[in-house]
Each structure stands twice: as C-alpha cells, then as structure tokens.
Scaffold this motif. Sequence first.
Motif, mmCIF file in Angstrom:
data_model
loop_
_atom_site.group_PDB
_atom_site.id
_atom_site.type_symbol
_atom_site.label_atom_id
_atom_site.label_comp_id
_atom_site.label_asym_id
_atom_site.label_seq_id
_atom_site.Cartn_x
_atom_site.Cartn_y
_atom_site.Cartn_z
ATOM 1 N N LEU A 33 18.637 48.156 56.094
ATOM 2 C CA LEU A 33 19.897 47.867 56.772
ATOM 3 C C LEU A 33 20.609 46.698 56.093
ATOM 4 O O LEU A 33 21.835 46.722 55.904
ATOM 5 C CB LEU A 33 19.630 47.543 58.240
ATOM 6 N N GLY A 34 19.836 45.677 55.710
ATOM 7 C CA GLY A 34 20.408 44.534 55.016
ATOM 8 C C GLY A 34 21.044 44.935 53.691
ATOM 9 O O GLY A 34 22.137 44.479 53.346
ATOM 10 N N ILE A 35 20.359 45.801 52.943
ATOM 11 C CA ILE A 35 20.895 46.293 51.667
ATOM 12 C C ILE A 35 22.188 47.065 51.899
ATOM 13 O O ILE A 35 23.187 46.875 51.194
ATOM 14 C CB ILE A 35 19.855 47.177 50.947
ATOM 15 N N THR A 36 22.182 47.916 52.912
ATOM 16 C CA THR A 36 23.370 48.712 53.227
ATOM 17 C C THR A 36 24.543 47.830 53.604
ATOM 18 O O THR A 36 25.665 48.016 53.108
ATOM 19 C CB THR A 36 23.069 49.703 54.373
ATOM 20 N N TYR A 37 24.312 46.869 54.486
ATOM 21 C CA TYR A 37 25.381 45.949 54.902
ATOM 22 C C TYR A 37 25.945 45.209 53.693
ATOM 23 O O TYR A 37 27.167 45.066 53.542
ATOM 24 C CB TYR A 37 24.862 44.934 55.913
ATOM 25 N N MET A 55 19.512 34.783 51.469
ATOM 26 C CA MET A 55 19.475 35.592 52.691
ATOM 27 C C MET A 55 18.701 36.884 52.460
ATOM 28 O O MET A 55 17.903 37.306 53.301
ATOM 29 C CB MET A 55 20.904 35.898 53.167
ATOM 30 N N MET A 56 18.921 37.511 51.292
ATOM 31 C CA MET A 56 18.201 38.738 50.965
ATOM 32 C C MET A 56 16.727 38.447 50.725
ATOM 33 O O MET A 56 15.852 39.223 51.129
ATOM 34 C CB MET A 56 18.837 39.395 49.741
ATOM 35 N N GLU A 57 16.436 37.312 50.088
ATOM 36 C CA GLU A 57 15.046 36.905 49.868
ATOM 37 C C GLU A 57 14.296 36.759 51.187
ATOM 38 O O GLU A 57 13.131 37.157 51.303
ATOM 39 C CB GLU A 57 14.997 35.573 49.122
ATOM 40 N N THR A 58 14.968 36.185 52.179
ATOM 41 C CA THR A 58 14.341 35.985 53.489
ATOM 42 C C THR A 58 13.987 37.324 54.126
ATOM 43 O O THR A 58 12.893 37.473 54.694
ATOM 44 C CB THR A 58 15.285 35.204 54.419
ATOM 45 N N MET A 116 3.872 41.748 47.468
ATOM 46 C CA MET A 116 4.422 41.167 46.241
ATOM 47 C C MET A 116 4.346 39.656 46.328
ATOM 48 O O MET A 116 4.351 39.091 47.429
ATOM 49 C CB MET A 116 5.868 41.629 46.001
ATOM 50 N N ASP A 117 4.261 39.031 45.148
ATOM 51 C CA ASP A 117 4.181 37.572 45.132
ATOM 52 C C ASP A 117 5.588 36.973 45.192
ATOM 53 O O ASP A 117 6.595 37.688 45.201
ATOM 54 C CB ASP A 117 3.410 37.071 43.912
ATOM 55 N N GLU A 118 5.635 35.646 45.204
ATOM 56 C CA GLU A 118 6.908 34.936 45.377
ATOM 57 C C GLU A 118 7.903 35.248 44.261
ATOM 58 O O GLU A 118 9.099 35.406 44.509
ATOM 59 C CB GLU A 118 6.622 33.429 45.411
ATOM 60 N N LYS A 119 7.400 35.361 43.023
ATOM 61 C CA LYS A 119 8.290 35.658 41.897
ATOM 62 C C LYS A 119 8.935 37.031 42.039
ATOM 63 O O LYS A 119 10.127 37.208 41.755
ATOM 64 C CB LYS A 119 7.517 35.568 40.573
ATOM 65 N N LYS A 120 8.145 38.005 42.473
ATOM 66 C CA LYS A 120 8.690 39.354 42.629
ATOM 67 C C LYS A 120 9.686 39.435 43.779
ATOM 68 O O LYS A 120 10.671 40.170 43.713
ATOM 69 C CB LYS A 120 7.552 40.365 42.822
ATOM 70 N N VAL A 121 9.431 38.669 44.827
ATOM 71 C CA VAL A 121 10.382 38.605 45.941
ATOM 72 C C VAL A 121 11.720 38.087 45.434
ATOM 73 O O VAL A 121 12.783 38.638 45.745
ATOM 74 C CB VAL A 121 9.853 37.701 47.079
ATOM 75 N N HIS A 122 11.659 37.042 44.628
ATOM 76 C CA HIS A 122 12.884 36.434 44.101
ATOM 77 C C HIS A 122 13.635 37.401 43.184
ATOM 78 O O HIS A 122 14.856 37.563 43.296
ATOM 79 C CB HIS A 122 12.537 35.154 43.334
ATOM 80 N N VAL A 123 12.900 38.069 42.298
ATOM 81 C CA VAL A 123 13.540 38.998 41.358
ATOM 82 C C VAL A 123 14.120 40.205 42.097
ATOM 83 O O VAL A 123 15.219 40.675 41.775
ATOM 84 C CB VAL A 123 12.541 39.455 40.268
ATOM 85 N N LEU A 124 13.404 40.711 43.101
ATOM 86 C CA LEU A 124 13.906 41.840 43.872
ATOM 87 C C LEU A 124 15.206 41.467 44.578
ATOM 88 O O LEU A 124 16.170 42.250 44.592
ATOM 89 C CB LEU A 124 12.870 42.294 44.894
ATOM 90 N N ALA A 125 15.260 40.266 45.147
ATOM 91 C CA ALA A 125 16.485 39.812 45.811
ATOM 92 C C ALA A 125 17.639 39.718 44.810
ATOM 93 O O ALA A 125 18.773 40.115 45.108
ATOM 94 C CB ALA A 125 16.254 38.463 46.471
ATOM 95 N N GLN A 126 17.350 39.215 43.608
ATOM 96 C CA GLN A 126 18.373 39.132 42.563
ATOM 97 C C GLN A 126 18.847 40.528 42.155
ATOM 98 O O GLN A 126 20.044 40.755 41.931
ATOM 99 C CB GLN A 126 17.818 38.399 41.333
ATOM 100 N N ASN A 127 17.906 41.464 42.060
ATOM 101 C CA ASN A 127 18.263 42.843 41.692
ATOM 102 C C ASN A 127 19.205 43.461 42.720
ATOM 103 O O ASN A 127 20.198 44.107 42.367
ATOM 104 C CB ASN A 127 17.006 43.710 41.552
ATOM 105 N N ILE A 128 18.878 43.289 43.994
ATOM 106 C CA ILE A 128 19.725 43.830 45.065
ATOM 107 C C ILE A 128 21.115 43.212 44.983
ATOM 108 O O ILE A 128 22.132 43.909 45.077
ATOM 109 C CB ILE A 128 19.089 43.569 46.444
ATOM 110 N N PHE A 129 21.150 41.896 44.796
ATOM 111 C CA PHE A 129 22.424 41.174 44.700
ATOM 112 C C PHE A 129 23.271 41.730 43.556
ATOM 113 O O PHE A 129 24.465 42.025 43.721
ATOM 114 C CB PHE A 129 22.129 39.691 44.485
#
Length: 212
Positions: free
Chosen positions: A98-102, A142-145, A158-171
């Motif tokens: 839902l967050g990604i969609t919004y 916000m996406m990272e959270t 996933m570890d902290e680095k992957k969380v960060h990269v995934l959030a950047q990818n979505i952004f």
Amino acid sequence: MTEKRRQVHASVKDIQLIEKRRSEMIRGAVQLFKQKGFHRTTTREIAKASGFSIGTMYEYIRTKEDVLYLVCDSIYDQVKERLQQIDFEQGTLESLQLGITYYFRVMDEMQDEVLVMHQEVKSLSKDVLPYVLKKEVEMVSMMETLIQRCVDRGVLEMDEKKVHVLAQNIFNQGQMWGFRRWMIQKSFTLDEYINLQTDLLFAGINGYKTSN
C-alpha cells in the motif's frame, strides 16, 4: 529527525489565501521552469502564468528561489500525507504494498514538479540545497520504516543495508515513472507499472542465485 520547514515570507496574514495563491504559483512556475528553465524564467512571467500581478506575487514570496522551496515542500507534504494513512506498526506485506502504491501515485500526480526539482536543483544556492536534499532523505526514511517493520515482525528477512537499498530502489522507481515517461508511459498504465515493479521487488528474478 524532520528538517524544520523553511519559512517563506508573506505579507498576507490569511493562511488559507496564502496556501491557495502559492498553489497557483507552483502550478504556473512548474510549467515555465519545465519549458524555459529556472534562470530564464522571470518573476513577472511566473506572476502572469499564476493569474495575478507581480505586486500581488511579492505578497506571497520574496524571491524566485522561494518557488523552488514551495515545490519541494509540496512534494514532500503529499508523500507524507499519503503514507501517514498507513498503520506503520502493522509490519505486513500488504501495508508495504500500500505504501508503494501511494508513493507511486503521488509521483504520477506530481511528475512535473518532481522533474523540475531534479532539473533545477543545481540552481539552488548553497544554503538552500541541504534543505531540499534532506527532504529527499526523509521521504526515503518513511519507506525504510515501512520495510523495517516487516523485518521486525519476521515477514521479510534482510539486513539493515538491504533495507536501505530497497527503500532507495522504491524511491527511484517511483520517480522513474515521470523521468522516463516518454518511454514507460507508452508501454504501461500506472497500475500495470506499479504491479510489475512491486512483483519485481517482492519476487525478484527467477533463476538468480544470491552472491551471499
């Protein structure tokens, strides 16, 4: 920590009128910046495109750079407003989807504003640029959270680095809808694009073996 909003001077005291006039100003300025660039656009042209006189415009801003501030804040405010509709504590894939969609829908609705911000960020003064960049960091955060809540509840591993990269990818993928619209929007509807990107984010690529 949320960056304190920069105050743009207005001589008018009516808050609702200020918001209305500045929204009109943003719409007019964004189209001009997109066509002519920040430096070649005059404040008189912005006033005309916004539907009021140059004197009236200076009741709501002091400089042309103020308009870029307002564009930046309007993007951030819309992303924040949409994502705040989600219960961040759920920590479910549904809440993340839902967050990604919004987020993607805000990027669609404000693609001209986002495009102008990235084109004209070089036009900002050195004391202004950190504010704009911090706003981008806050949107990614916000996406990272949302992602981290899924990790905390054991839904994602996933570890902290992957969380960060995934959030950047979505952004970045949300912004790409506007940046590469000349190609992507000829091939996909917004809903198709959101679904495909979400599938790739969650399912990955079949046959790929992790390097870990």
